[in-house]
Design a protein around this motif. Structure first.
Motif, mmCIF file in Angstrom:
data_model
loop_
_atom_site.group_PDB
_atom_site.id
_atom_site.type_symbol
_atom_site.label_atom_id
_atom_site.label_comp_id
_atom_site.label_asym_id
_atom_site.label_seq_id
_atom_site.Cartn_x
_atom_site.Cartn_y
_atom_site.Cartn_z
ATOM 1 N N MET A 1 0.201 -8.606 -28.790
ATOM 2 C CA MET A 1 0.151 -7.444 -27.908
ATOM 3 C C MET A 1 0.260 -7.898 -26.451
ATOM 4 O O MET A 1 -0.421 -8.821 -26.035
ATOM 5 N N ILE A 2 1.153 -7.244 -25.706
ATOM 6 C CA ILE A 2 1.308 -7.525 -24.279
ATOM 7 C C ILE A 2 0.596 -6.433 -23.491
ATOM 8 O O ILE A 2 0.797 -5.242 -23.731
ATOM 9 N N ARG A 3 -0.225 -6.840 -22.535
ATOM 10 C CA ARG A 3 -0.981 -5.892 -21.719
ATOM 11 C C ARG A 3 -0.317 -5.774 -20.349
ATOM 12 O O ARG A 3 -0.256 -6.741 -19.599
ATOM 13 N N VAL A 4 0.190 -4.581 -20.058
ATOM 14 C CA VAL A 4 0.948 -4.345 -18.828
ATOM 15 C C VAL A 4 0.133 -3.469 -17.893
ATOM 16 O O VAL A 4 -0.147 -2.305 -18.199
ATOM 17 N N ALA A 5 -0.247 -4.015 -16.749
ATOM 18 C CA ALA A 5 -0.893 -3.227 -15.700
ATOM 19 C C ALA A 5 0.187 -2.666 -14.791
ATOM 20 O O ALA A 5 1.186 -3.338 -14.515
ATOM 21 N N ALA A 6 0.003 -1.437 -14.331
ATOM 22 C CA ALA A 6 1.034 -0.811 -13.502
ATOM 23 C C ALA A 6 0.412 0.190 -12.545
ATOM 24 O O ALA A 6 -0.555 0.885 -12.875
ATOM 25 N N VAL A 7 1.023 0.286 -11.357
ATOM 26 C CA VAL A 7 0.629 1.286 -10.372
ATOM 27 C C VAL A 7 1.772 1.442 -9.382
ATOM 28 O O VAL A 7 2.545 0.502 -9.151
ATOM 29 N N GLY A 8 1.905 2.619 -8.831
ATOM 30 C CA GLY A 8 2.882 2.871 -7.780
ATOM 31 C C GLY A 8 2.262 3.728 -6.697
ATOM 32 O O GLY A 8 1.127 4.211 -6.823
ATOM 33 N N ASP A 9 3.006 3.915 -5.615
ATOM 34 C CA ASP A 9 2.592 4.831 -4.553
ATOM 35 C C ASP A 9 1.222 4.461 -3.982
ATOM 36 O O ASP A 9 0.360 5.317 -3.774
ATOM 37 N N ILE A 10 1.071 3.182 -3.699
ATOM 38 C CA ILE A 10 -0.186 2.740 -3.090
ATOM 39 C C ILE A 10 -0.159 2.923 -1.571
ATOM 40 O O ILE A 10 -1.211 2.950 -0.933
ATOM 41 N N HIS A 11 1.032 3.022 -0.963
ATOM 42 C CA HIS A 11 1.204 3.415 0.435
ATOM 43 C C HIS A 11 0.276 2.658 1.378
ATOM 44 O O HIS A 11 -0.488 3.261 2.152
ATOM 45 N N LEU A 12 0.336 1.343 1.328
ATOM 46 C CA LEU A 12 -0.578 0.549 2.151
ATOM 47 C C LEU A 12 -0.106 0.456 3.595
ATOM 48 O O LEU A 12 1.087 0.489 3.898
ATOM 49 N N SER A 13 -1.073 0.315 4.464
ATOM 50 C CA SER A 13 -0.844 0.131 5.897
ATOM 51 C C SER A 13 -1.960 -0.763 6.419
ATOM 52 O O SER A 13 -2.911 -1.072 5.691
ATOM 53 N N PRO A 14 -1.894 -1.199 7.679
ATOM 54 C CA PRO A 14 -2.970 -2.046 8.194
ATOM 55 C C PRO A 14 -4.356 -1.416 8.057
ATOM 56 O O PRO A 14 -5.353 -2.118 7.864
ATOM 57 N N GLU A 15 -4.440 -0.084 8.112
ATOM 58 C CA GLU A 15 -5.730 0.593 8.009
ATOM 59 C C GLU A 15 -6.329 0.507 6.602
ATOM 60 O O GLU A 15 -7.539 0.688 6.427
ATOM 61 N N SER A 16 -5.475 0.249 5.605
ATOM 62 C CA SER A 16 -5.964 0.199 4.225
ATOM 63 C C SER A 16 -5.976 -1.219 3.664
ATOM 64 O O SER A 16 -6.086 -1.417 2.454
ATOM 65 N N ALA A 17 -5.874 -2.198 4.539
ATOM 66 C CA ALA A 17 -5.861 -3.590 4.083
ATOM 67 C C ALA A 17 -7.121 -3.914 3.304
ATOM 68 O O ALA A 17 -8.229 -3.571 3.706
ATOM 69 N N GLY A 18 -6.937 -4.555 2.165
ATOM 70 C CA GLY A 18 -8.055 -5.035 1.378
ATOM 71 C C GLY A 18 -8.613 -4.063 0.361
ATOM 72 O O GLY A 18 -9.469 -4.442 -0.452
ATOM 73 N N VAL A 19 -8.116 -2.817 0.330
ATOM 74 C CA VAL A 19 -8.745 -1.825 -0.541
ATOM 75 C C VAL A 19 -8.471 -2.089 -2.027
ATOM 76 O O VAL A 19 -9.295 -1.762 -2.886
ATOM 77 N N LEU A 20 -7.328 -2.685 -2.340
ATOM 78 C CA LEU A 20 -6.972 -2.902 -3.739
ATOM 79 C C LEU A 20 -7.258 -4.316 -4.222
ATOM 80 O O LEU A 20 -7.294 -4.559 -5.430
ATOM 81 N N ARG A 21 -7.443 -5.223 -3.307
ATOM 82 C CA ARG A 21 -7.593 -6.628 -3.696
ATOM 83 C C ARG A 21 -8.734 -6.866 -4.698
ATOM 84 O O ARG A 21 -8.530 -7.578 -5.694
ATOM 85 N N PRO A 22 -9.914 -6.284 -4.521
ATOM 86 C CA PRO A 22 -10.969 -6.540 -5.501
ATOM 87 C C PRO A 22 -10.586 -6.125 -6.917
ATOM 88 O O PRO A 22 -10.880 -6.846 -7.878
ATOM 89 N N ALA A 23 -9.914 -4.972 -7.052
ATOM 90 C CA ALA A 23 -9.482 -4.532 -8.385
ATOM 91 C C ALA A 23 -8.390 -5.439 -8.928
ATOM 92 O O ALA A 23 -8.408 -5.819 -10.111
ATOM 93 N N PHE A 24 -7.440 -5.805 -8.083
ATOM 94 C CA PHE A 24 -6.345 -6.669 -8.536
ATOM 95 C C PHE A 24 -6.857 -8.034 -9.002
ATOM 96 O O PHE A 24 -6.279 -8.643 -9.898
ATOM 97 N N GLU A 25 -7.921 -8.508 -8.397
ATOM 98 C CA GLU A 25 -8.437 -9.820 -8.792
ATOM 99 C C GLU A 25 -9.033 -9.821 -10.198
ATOM 100 O O GLU A 25 -9.272 -10.882 -10.766
ATOM 101 N N THR A 26 -9.247 -8.646 -10.778
ATOM 102 C CA THR A 26 -9.761 -8.561 -12.153
ATOM 103 C C THR A 26 -8.646 -8.565 -13.191
ATOM 104 O O THR A 26 -8.927 -8.534 -14.397
ATOM 105 N N LEU A 27 -7.410 -8.592 -12.757
ATOM 106 C CA LEU A 27 -6.289 -8.453 -13.692
ATOM 107 C C LEU A 27 -6.250 -9.555 -14.744
ATOM 108 O O LEU A 27 -5.810 -9.320 -15.871
#
Length: 257
Positions: A1-27
């Motif tokens: 079984m292959i586990r595929v993580a996916a997301v789109g439309d995260i629309h990052l900018s300098p004001e949102s820096a770092g918001v996804l990194r903690p979740a991504f580090e759990t991949l």
């Protein structure tokens, strides 16, 4: 079984820096691969692309992306692509890539795609040059997607995924105003997938849409726009075929959520 993580439309900018990194580090604990389905930035600037790059640099899984319409806004799509590729992201447009996960070859074919609408309510290559080019651009995107999927089949990929920004089916647009469906996707993308075969289609773009859909040929489609998911990413599990998946209609059904 292959586990595929996916997301789109995260629309990052300098004001949102770092918001996804903690979740991504759990991949590394829950996925084998991360797919980014476009609109990674707000306005397609290099500064915003660098924010995205910092979010995904050095992750424990490979990262494959396509760009979205927001990433084209400043006419710097090549520069945005270069910033992402500097940190190891594979950015696709009209081509595919093979990711080795254990002993399995996973193929991802990618295109931004474009609009035009869906069967019975779609634009056609008729009339003004601008209208003809609108539809022809979408057709070129779809043809590139089909060609890439066929090449991945020939490369003996046991799993094949189509990654787009625009939607191939209207089902994953449910919740969006009907009037804007032609600007959210095109049936030509679904025809390309059904003709060439795939195990899963992942797209974004429709913030008010629905997660689940299917092409006419039976290929599962998932809208992974972050506003739809309501979380950092979704994970889909795909069975590994003994041989590459045949074209849709006779394709094995992916076990996806």
């Amino acid at each position: 079984m292959i586990r595929v993580a996916a997301v789109g439309d995260i629309h990052l900018s300098p004001e949102s820096a770092g918001v996804l990194r903690p979740a991504f580090e759990t991949l590394g604990d829950c996925a084998d691969l991360l797919l980014l389905a476009g609109d990674l930035t707000r306005h397609g600037t290099v500064e915003e692309a660098r924010v995205v790059a910092r979010e995904v640099a050095g992750l424990p899984v490979p990262v494959v992306a396509v760009l979205g319409n927001h990433d084209y806004q400043s006419d710097l799509q090549d520069e945005v692509t270069a910033v992402l590729e500097e940190v190891g992201v594979t950015v696709l447009e009209g081509r595919g890539t093979v990711v080795r996960i254990g002993g399995t070859r996973v193929g991802v074919a990618g295109t931004k795609g474009f609009g035009g609408g869906f069967a019975g309510r779609s634009g056609g290559e008729f009339g003004e040059p601008e209208m003809k080019e609108f539809v022809r651009y979408t057709r070129r995107c779809a043809e590139g997607l089909a060609a890439s999927l066929r090449e991945l089949r020939e490369e003996d990929c046991a799993v094949r995924i189509a990654l787009t920004h625009y939607s191939p089916v209207p089902e994953t647009l449910a919740g969006e105003p009907l009037e804007i469906y032609p600007f959210l996707g095109s049936y030509l993308l679904a025809e390309a997938v059904d003709e060439a075969g795939a195990d899963l289609v992942v797209h974004g773009h429709a913030h008010m849409g629905s997660e689940h859909g299917m092409t006419g040929g039976g290929v599962r489609v998932r809208n992974v726009a972050q506003p739809v998911l309501g979380r950092a990413f979704a994970v889909y599990r795909l069975p590994v075929h003994a041989r590459p998946a045949p074209p849709a209609g006779v394709a094995a059904r992916a076990e996806v959520g």
